[in-house]
Design an enzyme around this catalytic site. Structure first.
Site, short mmCIF file in Angstrom:
data_model
loop_
_atom_site.label_atom_id
_atom_site.label_comp_id
_atom_site.label_asym_id
_atom_site.label_seq_id
_atom_site.Cartn_x
_atom_site.Cartn_y
_atom_site.Cartn_z
N GLU A 160 -12.46 -55.81 33.91
CA GLU A 160 -11.45 -54.80 34.20
C GLU A 160 -11.50 -53.70 33.15
O GLU A 160 -11.52 -52.51 33.47
CB GLU A 160 -10.06 -55.44 34.21
CG GLU A 160 -8.92 -54.48 34.50
CD GLU A 160 -7.59 -55.20 34.58
OE1 GLU A 160 -7.02 -55.25 35.69
OE2 GLU A 160 -7.13 -55.72 33.54
N ASP B 210 3.89 -47.52 40.25
CA ASP B 210 2.63 -46.76 40.28
C ASP B 210 1.44 -47.70 40.40
O ASP B 210 1.59 -48.90 40.63
CB ASP B 210 2.51 -45.87 39.04
CG ASP B 210 2.46 -46.64 37.72
OD1 ASP B 210 2.30 -47.88 37.73
OD2 ASP B 210 2.58 -46.00 36.66
N GLU C 64 1.64 -50.77 38.34
CA GLU C 64 2.81 -51.61 38.55
C GLU C 64 3.85 -51.39 37.45
O GLU C 64 4.45 -52.33 36.93
CB GLU C 64 2.39 -53.07 38.74
CG GLU C 64 1.68 -53.20 40.06
CD GLU C 64 0.70 -54.34 40.19
OE1 GLU C 64 0.45 -54.77 41.31
OE2 GLU C 64 0.17 -54.80 39.16
#
Length: 370
Positions: A322, A164, A167
């Site tokens: 992130e 996905d 990962e």
């Protein structure tokens, strides 16, 4: 929207970060300062290119599309062999033989072990190229061979289980991974640069994907993290905005967003409830996706809240990470990741890209909303 004074400099900084992170080859490094991410992904890069296209950075976007095209055309014989074998028997193709999800800036395989079998990025680059050509009236001819190879490859292997967005779950099939494949194939089905048979096949497979998700990818009226699950994942936002697997206003779209909002979006946006990567923090790019969705849906107030939250996470240099761990789901798991890979990635180009996409949707940049 511009009442918050940080947005104007953060918009400029986001464009600068992305330009600085783009190699001469056109590849976007996922994060220039985070060793594990010093590669370019088709998925991340396509969203980054789309954001740069939206703010008028045409050359940057097309340099990335050229990088994608070269990777594909350099592997023309490999792809055609995979397609021929897959048409006979998909199971005859080992996972390690497939195209990779990330490459070096020079378009080479990374040479390190990774969860490489991910097909959604190849659909996403077709979608981004399509949007760019429509937005700016640009010719796709230079990228036609790579696009045709992509369509042939996806039409054979789309139904295979693969990793996905995060990962993970490589033995599953995921609506958020199938949605960009469908959308990319649907776009390509209208391209005159491709032959009629390939265009027709792309349209047929796009419908097959929609039918399969409707049959196996729903639970209690909402999209699921993977087939057979009852959970949601924030990547499902993209099934609605921008990939329109279910359009805004559709009951499935409404139920999916409502559950994501309820479970995963207290301020920023979590990936999923069991996330332990760097403790399972709130992701900048997912807040960008959710804000983009609300902006396009007309809920400008909620979209602005998310844009303000993103801006508040920028560091003193206006770099966006992130994720942020202030309210991590599993804070006891942060230290193990820091020990393994160092501090969480910052800046992350995809974070800056989704902020720019949200900013353009909210007409914050001075660039027409297209």
């Amino acid at each position: 929207m511009m009442n918050n004074p940080i947005h104007a400099p953060l918009i400029s900084r986001s464009i600068e970060v992305i330009k600085d992170g783009q190699a001469a080859t056109g590849a976007y490094l996922a994060s220039p300062t985070f060793p594990t991410y010093q590669y370019s992904w088709f998925r991340d890069g396509a969203f980054i290119a789309d954001a740069m296209s939206r703010v008028g950075e045409i050359a940057s976007a097309e340099a990335f599309f050229g990088w994608c095209d070269r990777i594909l055309t350099d592997r023309r014989d490999q792809i055609l062999d995979l397609v021929a074998r897959g048409e006979r028997d998909v199971e005859d193709v080992a996972l390690t033989e497939h195209l990779h999800t990330r490459y070096t800036i020079d378009g080479e395989e990374s040479g390190t072990e990774w969860q490489d079998f991910q097909l959604d990025g190849y659909g996403t680059w077709l979608w981004a190229l399509d949007q760019h050509s429509i937005r700016h009236g640009r010719d796709r001819t230079a990228f036609a061979e790579g696009a045709a190879l992509t369509v042939r490859y996806l039409c054979v292997f789309w139904a295979s289980p693969f990793y996905d967005w995060w990962e993970e779950n490589g033995h599953r099939r995921h609506p958020s991974s199938l949605a960009p494949i469908r959308r990319g194939l649907l776009a390509a089905s209208g391209w005159e640069e491709l032959d009629d048979d390939l265009r027709m096949r792309a349209a047929v497979v796009a419908q097959q994907i929609a039918d399969l998700v409707a049959e196996e990818g729903l639970h209690d009226g909402h999209l699921t993290k993977y087939f057979g699950s009852d959970q949601v994942d924030a990547s499902l936002i993209a099934c609605i905005t921008p990939f329109e697997l279910y359009p805004m206003g559709d009951p499935v779209a409404t139920a999916t967003i409502e559950r994501i909002e309820r479970e995963l979006a207290p301020a920023g946006v979590y990936r999923f409830l069991d996330d332990t990567y760097y403790g399972g923090g709130e992701w900048i790019l997912l807040a960008g996706f959710l804000g983009w969705h609300y902006s396009e849906a007309g809920n400008v107030g909620r979209a602005r809240e998310l844009a303000d939250w993103i801006a508040a996470q920028a560091d003193a240099s206006l770099n966006l990470p992130e994720q942020v761990d202030t309210h991590a789901l599993h804070p006891e798991r942060i230290a193990e990741w820091v020990e393994r890979w160092g501090p969480s990635a910052s800046p992350l180009l995809w974070s800056h890209a989704m902020y720019l996409t949200l900013a353009t949707s909210l007409r914050m940049t001075g660039v027409p909303h297209r």
